[in-house]
Design a protein around this motif. Structure first.
Motif, PDB file in Angstrom:
ATOM      1  N   ALA A   1      -6.066   7.054  -3.493  1.00  0.00           N
ATOM      2  CA  ALA A   1      -4.930   6.240  -3.048  1.00  0.00           C
ATOM      3  C   ALA A   1      -3.733   7.131  -2.750  1.00  0.00           C
ATOM      4  N   ILE A   2      -3.087   6.902  -1.608  1.00  0.00           N
ATOM      5  CA  ILE A   2      -1.979   7.759  -1.199  1.00  0.00           C
ATOM      6  C   ILE A   2      -0.790   7.629  -2.146  1.00  0.00           C
ATOM      7  N   ALA A   3      -0.611   6.468  -2.765  1.00  0.00           N
ATOM      8  CA  ALA A   3       0.498   6.296  -3.713  1.00  0.00           C
ATOM      9  C   ALA A   3       0.317   7.219  -4.913  1.00  0.00           C
ATOM     10  N   VAL A   4      -0.909   7.281  -5.461  1.00  0.00           N
ATOM     11  CA  VAL A   4      -1.188   8.151  -6.602  1.00  0.00           C
ATOM     12  C   VAL A   4      -1.142   9.612  -6.173  1.00  0.00           C
ATOM     13  N   ASN A   5      -1.738   9.925  -5.017  1.00  0.00           N
ATOM     14  CA  ASN A   5      -1.713  11.299  -4.520  1.00  0.00           C
ATOM     15  C   ASN A   5      -0.282  11.779  -4.290  1.00  0.00           C
TER      16      ASN A   5
ATOM     17  N   GLY B   1       0.792  -1.219   0.000  1.00  0.00           N
ATOM     18  CA  GLY B   1       0.000   0.000   0.000  1.00  0.00           C
ATOM     19  C   GLY B   1       0.823   1.267   0.000  1.00  0.00           C
ATOM     20  N   GLY B   2       0.097   2.382   0.100  1.00  0.00           N
ATOM     21  CA  GLY B   2       0.715   3.691  -0.048  1.00  0.00           C
ATOM     22  C   GLY B   2       1.737   4.037   1.002  1.00  0.00           C
ATOM     23  N   TYR B   3       1.527   3.581   2.247  1.00  0.00           N
ATOM     24  CA  TYR B   3       2.459   3.948   3.313  1.00  0.00           C
ATOM     25  C   TYR B   3       3.838   3.351   3.084  1.00  0.00           C
ATOM     26  N   VAL B   4       3.899   2.246   2.386  1.00  0.00           N
ATOM     27  CA  VAL B   4       5.191   1.645   2.068  1.00  0.00           C
ATOM     28  C   VAL B   4       5.903   2.461   1.006  1.00  0.00           C
ATOM     29  N   ILE B   5       5.149   2.900  -0.002  1.00  0.00           N
ATOM     30  CA  ILE B   5       5.773   3.639  -1.098  1.00  0.00           C
ATOM     31  C   ILE B   5       6.243   5.014  -0.641  1.00  0.00           C
ATOM     32  N   VAL B   6       5.616   5.560   0.418  1.00  0.00           N
ATOM     33  CA  VAL B   6       5.992   6.883   0.910  1.00  0.00           C
ATOM     34  C   VAL B   6       7.446   6.901   1.368  1.00  0.00           C
TER      35      VAL B   6
ATOM     36  N   SER C   1       4.438  11.041 -13.494  1.00  0.00           N
ATOM     37  CA  SER C   1       4.497  10.249 -12.263  1.00  0.00           C
ATOM     38  C   SER C   1       3.239   9.411 -12.066  1.00  0.00           C
ATOM     39  N   VAL C   2       2.072   9.959 -12.404  1.00  0.00           N
ATOM     40  CA  VAL C   2       0.825   9.193 -12.261  1.00  0.00           C
ATOM     41  C   VAL C   2       0.810   8.012 -13.223  1.00  0.00           C
ATOM     42  N   LEU C   3       1.219   8.249 -14.470  1.00  0.00           N
ATOM     43  CA  LEU C   3       1.273   7.158 -15.459  1.00  0.00           C
ATOM     44  C   LEU C   3       2.215   6.055 -14.986  1.00  0.00           C
ATOM     45  N   ALA C   4       3.387   6.439 -14.495  1.00  0.00           N
ATOM     46  CA  ALA C   4       4.360   5.452 -14.033  1.00  0.00           C
ATOM     47  C   ALA C   4       3.870   4.709 -12.804  1.00  0.00           C
ATOM     48  N   THR C   5       3.084   5.379 -11.963  1.00  0.00           N
ATOM     49  CA  THR C   5       2.559   4.744 -10.756  1.00  0.00           C
ATOM     50  C   THR C   5       1.432   3.768 -11.065  1.00  0.00           C
ATOM     51  N   VAL C   6       0.628   4.081 -12.065  1.00  0.00           N
ATOM     52  CA  VAL C   6      -0.572   3.287 -12.356  1.00  0.00           C
ATOM     53  C   VAL C   6      -0.266   2.061 -13.222  1.00  0.00           C
ATOM     54  N   ILE C   7       0.700   2.165 -14.131  1.00  0.00           N
ATOM     55  CA  ILE C   7       0.964   1.077 -15.093  1.00  0.00           C
ATOM     56  C   ILE C   7       1.268  -0.264 -14.404  1.00  0.00           C
TER      57      ILE C   7
END
Length: 197
Positions: free
Chosen positions: A68-72, A31-36, A90-96
């Protein structure tokens, strides 16, 4: 720590932003907290594009917004580094990566659901994710502790107690902290204007 983002061309920044965000999204589980925390290591420690205090502000903005915190997080970091092109990159790279992986899994969902080895793998991943989330909490809270200001420490402790012990919704806590931050900032500006007269 001085940011080096201004010393690089936009095309270089966008390329590095896409590669690093794509890599983080592809190999980050939990989840997002890990990617932060991994975003912090990449953009603050490795590239020195953002300082640590500003990264905390960007994370606070990302968490306060719906979605989603990762996308935000990708949106606010991308915009900070390269404006609208940075956001799109960054959004494209995060979503793919998750879109691709989930699409593949959906075709084999029945086999994945009943596979014992996949179950073992997921159990092991849960332990690793828990450790990474603890690291996120430690790094973000240690940044606040280092400032040695009583106000943020009290707010952090009160938010933890309210959510963990009394079960107060995170949404209510976030909205309260936003209102408190606005009130404190307005009061401080009013005092500075009064002192300058």
């Amino acid at each position: 720590m001085e940011s080096t983002v201004h010393h690089e061309t936009r095309s270089v920044i966008l390329r590095k932003l896409f590669i690093s965000t794509f890599y983080l999204s592809a190999f980050t589980f939990g989840g997002g907290y890990v990617i932060v925390t991994l975003m912090k290591k990449t953009f603050v420690d490795q590239y020195h594009w953002i300082d640590e205090e500003e990264m905390l502000d960007l994370v606070a903005i990302a968490q306060s917004c719906p979605g989603a915190i990762a996308v935000n997080g990708a949106i606010v970091v991308g915009y900070k580094l390269a404006g609208i092109p940075g956001v799109l990159t960054s959004v494209l790279a995060t979503v793919i990566p998750p879109f691709t992986i989930l699409s593949l899994i959906s075709f084999c969902y029945t086999a994945f659901r009943s596979n014992q080895y996949v179950g073992w793998m997921l159990n092991g991943m849960q332990s690793g994710v828990g450790a990474v989330i603890m690291e996120v909490v430690w790094e973000m809270s240690s940044g606040i502790v280092k400032e040695k200001q009583a106000g943020p420490l009290i707010i952090m402790a009160a938010a933890f107690i309210a959510n963990y012990i009394f079960g107060v919704s995170a949404v209510i806590i976030i909205l309260f902290c936003i209102a408190l931050g606005v009130a404190v900032t307005l009061r401080r500006e009013k005092q500075q204007k009064g002192g300058s007269l």
